[in-house]
Design a protein around this motif. Structure first.
Motif, PDB file in Angstrom:
ATOM      1  N   ALA A 224       0.837  -1.204   0.000  1.00  0.00           N
ATOM      2  CA  ALA A 224       0.000   0.000   0.000  1.00  0.00           C
ATOM      3  C   ALA A 224       0.869   1.250   0.000  1.00  0.00           C
ATOM      4  O   ALA A 224       0.566   2.234  -0.702  1.00  0.00           O
ATOM      5  CB  ALA A 224      -0.927  -0.010   1.210  1.00  0.00           C
ATOM      6  N   GLU A 225       1.949   1.221   0.759  1.00  0.00           N
ATOM      7  CA  GLU A 225       2.865   2.364   0.817  1.00  0.00           C
ATOM      8  C   GLU A 225       3.524   2.595  -0.540  1.00  0.00           C
ATOM      9  O   GLU A 225       3.662   3.729  -0.995  1.00  0.00           O
ATOM     10  CB  GLU A 225       3.942   2.124   1.882  1.00  0.00           C
ATOM     11  N   ARG A 226       3.931   1.504  -1.184  1.00  0.00           N
ATOM     12  CA  ARG A 226       4.568   1.621  -2.503  1.00  0.00           C
ATOM     13  C   ARG A 226       3.586   2.214  -3.515  1.00  0.00           C
ATOM     14  O   ARG A 226       3.946   3.097  -4.298  1.00  0.00           O
ATOM     15  CB  ARG A 226       5.051   0.243  -2.975  1.00  0.00           C
ATOM     16  N   ALA A 227       2.364   1.720  -3.489  1.00  0.00           N
ATOM     17  CA  ALA A 227       1.349   2.207  -4.419  1.00  0.00           C
ATOM     18  C   ALA A 227       1.116   3.706  -4.232  1.00  0.00           C
ATOM     19  O   ALA A 227       1.028   4.464  -5.205  1.00  0.00           O
ATOM     20  CB  ALA A 227       0.048   1.442  -4.234  1.00  0.00           C
ATOM     21  N   LYS A 228       1.012   4.136  -2.983  1.00  0.00           N
ATOM     22  CA  LYS A 228       0.785   5.553  -2.689  1.00  0.00           C
ATOM     23  C   LYS A 228       1.941   6.408  -3.195  1.00  0.00           C
ATOM     24  O   LYS A 228       1.729   7.475  -3.782  1.00  0.00           O
ATOM     25  CB  LYS A 228       0.600   5.747  -1.184  1.00  0.00           C
ATOM     26  N   ALA A 229       3.171   5.925  -2.990  1.00  0.00           N
ATOM     27  CA  ALA A 229       4.355   6.675  -3.407  1.00  0.00           C
ATOM     28  C   ALA A 229       4.424   6.810  -4.925  1.00  0.00           C
ATOM     29  O   ALA A 229       4.905   7.812  -5.458  1.00  0.00           O
ATOM     30  CB  ALA A 229       5.624   5.994  -2.886  1.00  0.00           C
ATOM     31  N   GLU A 230       3.923   5.802  -5.633  1.00  0.00           N
ATOM     32  CA  GLU A 230       3.987   5.797  -7.096  1.00  0.00           C
ATOM     33  C   GLU A 230       2.751   6.409  -7.751  1.00  0.00           C
ATOM     34  O   GLU A 230       2.729   6.602  -8.968  1.00  0.00           O
ATOM     35  CB  GLU A 230       4.137   4.361  -7.610  1.00  0.00           C
ATOM     36  N   GLY A 231       1.718   6.678  -6.947  1.00  0.00           N
ATOM     37  CA  GLY A 231       0.477   7.154  -7.528  1.00  0.00           C
ATOM     38  C   GLY A 231      -0.282   6.045  -8.241  1.00  0.00           C
ATOM     39  O   GLY A 231      -1.098   6.303  -9.129  1.00  0.00           O
ATOM     40  N   GLY A 233      -2.749   2.424  -8.216  1.00  0.00           N
ATOM     41  CA  GLY A 233      -3.918   1.946  -7.495  1.00  0.00           C
ATOM     42  C   GLY A 233      -3.534   0.813  -6.552  1.00  0.00           C
ATOM     43  O   GLY A 233      -2.485   0.184  -6.714  1.00  0.00           O
ATOM     44  N   PHE A 234      -4.377   0.562  -5.564  1.00  0.00           N
ATOM     45  CA  PHE A 234      -4.111  -0.523  -4.614  1.00  0.00           C
ATOM     46  C   PHE A 234      -5.424  -1.115  -4.145  1.00  0.00           C
ATOM     47  O   PHE A 234      -6.395  -0.401  -3.882  1.00  0.00           O
ATOM     48  CB  PHE A 234      -3.333   0.002  -3.396  1.00  0.00           C
TER      49      PHE A 234
END
Length: 365
Positions: A224-231, A233-234
């Motif tokens: 989830a953290e990776r997805a948020k950092a990359e913009g 979806g999760f």
């Protein structure tokens, strides 16, 4: 409807199990060894929308036809897939035509063999992204060589394409996905024509064990953290739970089963919502005595383009769209009531279709 997602991931992360559950078929064989999926599998999934059922009831429609999303499942990727390792480029080619990429990451421990020897979703994500990036590099280098030859022949369009190519190539060589490159509105059509895997919107699916389906676990939190950092979806799902849900035909039984696990809806519903958000899609409806039907277009689509989703003749001969917003249609008890209340509008070619619009297109043949 033309909107589809390619499902990728390493072997034995639950990718094909999830595909089976999502499509409620056994089209993709799920087994405890790599490369059990030897042909791409395509599944079309009806998008549940309670608004459609309500509209059909008000209009006394004989049939109800939902809109669909399509999922393309390919064999598990491994290190070196872009160079032909495992089943290699043969399968990467199958997802070049999709609108988005869904990357399934294993976030559960079990006796099932992991091709890398341990469970680490962030490492797995890097492996998959690297393989997609290398495949894009090779594709761009071939496209650049072809563009250079045309530029030498004084081809103006090739010169513009080459400028975009070089910009994207620099990013890929720096280890950045093509989606990170910012292009101008004029360059966007050329950018899309490059047909790059790392340019597609990305949705991470954290596949967790049943016990973690409601709250997640430490591994899914990292994703989830990776997805948020990359913009990106999760969404978090349990492929095992989805497999069980797919076997239940009674809606009440499904709801009871999900409630016992602390879940309000299926992983399929969450995945569909995440996919719609990722692709920035909206749904409009056509309603009548024969059928009530949902249609999908990208947000920002104008009325003629939306008409073209139904039939190309509708777009070519577009005159106007008689439109009622869903809440107004329901409040009026149907089209006649909405018209009497002054809620039915005649919209022209520049009208941007809104989510929930109930539309009737007028056109010349």
């Amino acid at each position: 409807m033309g909107f589809n997602c390619g499902i990728v991931g390493l072997p034995n992360v639950g990718k094909s199990t999830l595909f089976n559950a999502l499509t409620e078929t056994a089209a993709a064989e799920a087994a405890n060894y790599p490369f059990c999926t030897i042909e791409p599998n395509v599944g079309r999934i009806a998008v549940p929308d309670p608004r459609l059922e309500k509209l059909a009831k008000l209009a006394k429609s004989a049939k109800t036809i939902p809109t669909h999303l399509e999922f393309v499942d390919i064999a598990g990727l491994v290190r070196g897939a872009s160079k032909g390792e495992g089943l290699g480029n043969r399968f990467l080619a199958n997802i070049r035509e999709t609108d988005a990429i869904v990357q399934v990451l294993r976030c559960f421990q079990s006796e099932i063999t992991h091709v890398e020897g341990s469970v680490d979703p962030l490492r797995d994500a890097e492996i998959v992204e690297t393989e997609l990036l290398i495949a894009d590099l090779e594709s761009l280098e071939h496209q650049r060589d072809a563009a250079v030859k045309k530029v030498r022949g004084q081809d103006k369009e090739a010169r513009i394409k080459l400028a975009v190519l070089e910009q994207v190539l620099l990013a890929l060589q720096d280890g950045k996905a093509a989606r990170s490159v910012i292009v101008s509105p004029d360059e966007l059509p050329i950018f899309k024509q490059l047909n790059l895997l790392t340019a597609k919107p990305l949705l991470y699916v954290a596949n967790v064990e049943e016990e973690a389906a409601a709250e997640g676990n430490a591994l899914s939190a990292k994703v989830a953290e990776r997805a948020k950092a990359e913009g990106a979806g999760f969404v978090m799902v349990s492929a095992a739970i989805e497999s069980e849900v797919a076997q239940l035909t009674d809606p009440a039984e499904k709801a009871e089963f999900l409630e016992s696990l602390g879940l309000e809806e299926t992983g399929l519903s969450r995945l569909i919502k995440a996919g719609y958000n990722l692709l920035d899609l909206v749904t409009f409806f056509t309603v009548g005595p024969k059928e009530a039907r949902a249609w999908t277009v990208r947000r920002g689509a104008k009325a003629p383009e939306s008409a073209g989703v139904i039939h190309s003749d509708f777009e070519r001969g577009f005159i106007r769209a008689e439109t009622v917003a869903y809440p107004d249609y329901v409040a009026g008890g149907g089209e006649a009531g909405a018209r009497d209340a002054g809620k039915l509008r005649a919209e022209g070619k520049d009208y941007l279709v809104a989510d929930g619009d109930v539309m009737h297109f007028r056109f010349n043949v």
